[in-house]
Design an enzyme around this catalytic site. Structure first.
Site, PDB file in Angstrom:
ATOM      1  N   ASP A 198       0.856  -1.189   0.000  1.00  0.00           N
ATOM      2  CA  ASP A 198       0.000   0.000   0.000  1.00  0.00           C
ATOM      3  C   ASP A 198       0.894   1.242   0.000  1.00  0.00           C
ATOM      4  O   ASP A 198       2.068   1.181   0.376  1.00  0.00           O
ATOM      5  CB  ASP A 198      -0.894  -0.036   1.241  1.00  0.00           C
ATOM      6  CG  ASP A 198      -1.636   1.266   1.462  1.00  0.00           C
ATOM      7  OD1 ASP A 198      -2.365   1.679   0.546  1.00  0.00           O
ATOM      8  OD2 ASP A 198      -1.458   1.863   2.547  1.00  0.00           O
ATOM      9  N   MET A 199       0.311   2.370  -0.397  1.00  0.00           N
ATOM     10  CA  MET A 199       1.089   3.607  -0.468  1.00  0.00           C
ATOM     11  C   MET A 199       0.958   4.450   0.800  1.00  0.00           C
ATOM     12  O   MET A 199       1.841   4.459   1.649  1.00  0.00           O
ATOM     13  CB  MET A 199       0.622   4.424  -1.679  1.00  0.00           C
ATOM     14  CG  MET A 199       1.133   3.916  -3.006  1.00  0.00           C
ATOM     15  SD  MET A 199       2.877   4.235  -3.266  1.00  0.00           S
ATOM     16  CE  MET A 199       2.892   6.012  -3.181  1.00  0.00           C
ATOM     17  N   ASP A 200      -0.141   5.174   0.904  1.00  0.00           N
ATOM     18  CA  ASP A 200      -0.316   6.149   1.974  1.00  0.00           C
ATOM     19  C   ASP A 200      -0.441   5.459   3.327  1.00  0.00           C
ATOM     20  O   ASP A 200      -1.269   4.572   3.509  1.00  0.00           O
ATOM     21  CB  ASP A 200      -1.552   7.014   1.693  1.00  0.00           C
ATOM     22  CG  ASP A 200      -1.410   7.778   0.385  1.00  0.00           C
ATOM     23  OD1 ASP A 200      -0.635   8.733   0.352  1.00  0.00           O
ATOM     24  OD2 ASP A 200      -2.059   7.383  -0.609  1.00  0.00           O
ATOM     25  N   GLY A 228      -5.023   3.121  -4.055  1.00  0.00           N
ATOM     26  CA  GLY A 228      -6.220   3.765  -4.584  1.00  0.00           C
ATOM     27  C   GLY A 228      -5.878   4.857  -5.574  1.00  0.00           C
ATOM     28  O   GLY A 228      -6.766   5.366  -6.265  1.00  0.00           O
ATOM     29  N   LYS A 278      -8.502  -4.312  -3.967  1.00  0.00           N
ATOM     30  CA  LYS A 278      -7.056  -4.542  -4.051  1.00  0.00           C
ATOM     31  C   LYS A 278      -6.756  -6.037  -4.080  1.00  0.00           C
ATOM     32  O   LYS A 278      -5.869  -6.493  -4.805  1.00  0.00           O
ATOM     33  CB  LYS A 278      -6.348  -3.887  -2.865  1.00  0.00           C
ATOM     34  CG  LYS A 278      -6.246  -2.382  -2.937  1.00  0.00           C
ATOM     35  CD  LYS A 278      -5.359  -1.874  -1.813  1.00  0.00           C
ATOM     36  CE  LYS A 278      -5.229  -0.374  -1.830  1.00  0.00           C
ATOM     37  NZ  LYS A 278      -4.326   0.116  -0.766  1.00  0.00           N
ATOM     38  N   ASP A 324      -2.326  -0.640   5.773  1.00  0.00           N
ATOM     39  CA  ASP A 324      -2.666   0.014   7.034  1.00  0.00           C
ATOM     40  C   ASP A 324      -4.142   0.352   7.191  1.00  0.00           C
ATOM     41  O   ASP A 324      -4.554   0.762   8.275  1.00  0.00           O
ATOM     42  CB  ASP A 324      -1.861   1.312   7.187  1.00  0.00           C
ATOM     43  CG  ASP A 324      -2.365   2.425   6.264  1.00  0.00           C
ATOM     44  OD1 ASP A 324      -2.468   2.185   5.040  1.00  0.00           O
ATOM     45  OD2 ASP A 324      -2.663   3.515   6.769  1.00  0.00           O
ATOM     46  N   ASN A 342      -9.224  -0.526   3.187  1.00  0.00           N
ATOM     47  CA  ASN A 342      -9.186  -0.968   1.796  1.00  0.00           C
ATOM     48  C   ASN A 342      -8.020  -1.914   1.510  1.00  0.00           C
ATOM     49  O   ASN A 342      -7.864  -2.398   0.393  1.00  0.00           O
ATOM     50  CB  ASN A 342      -9.172   0.220   0.835  1.00  0.00           C
ATOM     51  CG  ASN A 342      -7.936   1.086   0.966  1.00  0.00           C
ATOM     52  OD1 ASN A 342      -7.267   1.090   1.997  1.00  0.00           O
ATOM     53  ND2 ASN A 342      -7.636   1.843  -0.069  1.00  0.00           N
TER      54      ASN A 342
END
Length: 269
Positions: free
Chosen positions: A9-11, A44, A197, A220, A223
């Site tokens: 995941d990114m953020d 996302g 995802k 985290d 999603n």
């Protein structure tokens, strides 16, 4: 069974609280890539909002991949689309009408990463969304757009109190036709019902002949739970939501405290 693919995941995961990639994370990702392990960003965000980070990490070429828009579109790192599951134009118009009726900020993201809103008074979070993803923001009503416009997702946007007020009704009205996910406090996203995802990751792994047991997913938020369900090893950041943590096999340190490199060291190196 050894891990062949890592989904990140990114953020709140890859990025620290200042929106940067830690040096320890860069070193861990490089080490994994050098060993032939796929490192796949699963976000996302549209591809325009991920390309800079892929370049920074050395994720490049037709043999590396990225899962964008919560799984709506999977691409290789040369930007060729591998899979896509989109939102019908009729539902775009229905979402936009609902947003106008109830005074909820709303936008869509199309397959070319454009953010399109019919709100002339634009919510600051929409500006933030466009800025963070380095994409163009268009103010257009649905009737100004072509009937065959390819839509990746719709987004109800705003402060947490507003979205808390309307989330239940949004799920009631659109939940039968679309996958509704609360990405974070400020976004409720609506996507093709096949999209998550986890499903994007599953489709990619099927193409690569990689089993779920050979996958580690790190995230985290809510999603990310579908990724956790698919992956053989599910890792949640310490800064993650309580709900996400319930679905993880392991809780690593926070995104400011070398959480990714610690997880890599535990399960891969």
């Amino acid at each position: 069974m050894s891990i062949k693919l890592i989904a990140l995941d990114m953020d709140g995961t890859l990025l620290n609280s200042h929106g940067k990639i830690l040096t320890s994370t860069k070193e861990a990702v490089k080490k994994a890539l050098d060993r032939g392990i796929k490192v796949v960003l699963c976000s996302g965000r549209p591809i325009a909002g991920l390309q800079h980070y892929m370049d920074e990490l050395g994720i490049e070429g037709s043999a590396e991949y990225v899962v964008t828009l919560n799984g709506a579109i999977t691409r290789d790192a040369d930007d060729d689309i591998i899979t896509k599951d989109l939102v019908p134009n009729s539902l775009y118009r229905k979402m936009a009408a609902f947003a106008i009726e109830h005074k909820i900020p709303f936008n869509i993201v199309d397959v070319d990463s454009r953010i399109i809103t019919s709100n002339h008074d634009i919510n600051p979070m929409v500006y933030v969304q466009a800025y963070e993803n380095k994409v163009t923001l268009y103010v257009r009503a649905p009737e100004e757009m072509p009937d065959d416009l390819e839509i990746a997702k719709g987004c109800f946007v705003g402060d947490s109190d507003l979205l808390n007020q309307w989330e239940k009704e949004i799920r009631k009205v659109f939940g039968k036709d679309l996958y509704v996910v609360r990405a974070d406090d400020h976004f409720i996203e609506l996507l093709n019902p096949r999209v998550s995802k986890g499903n994007g990751l599953k489709e990619l792994c099927q193409n690569l002949n990689i089993s779920s047991k050979e996958v580690m997913a790190v995230g985290d938020e809510r999603n990310d739970i579908s990724m956790f369900a698919f992956a053989g090893t599910a890792v949640c950041m310490d800064n993650g939501s309580a709900e996400a943590k319930k679905h993880a096999d392991f809780i690593t340190s926070s995104n400011d405290e070398d959480g990714i490199s610690k997880a890599f060291n535990k399960f891969i190196f």
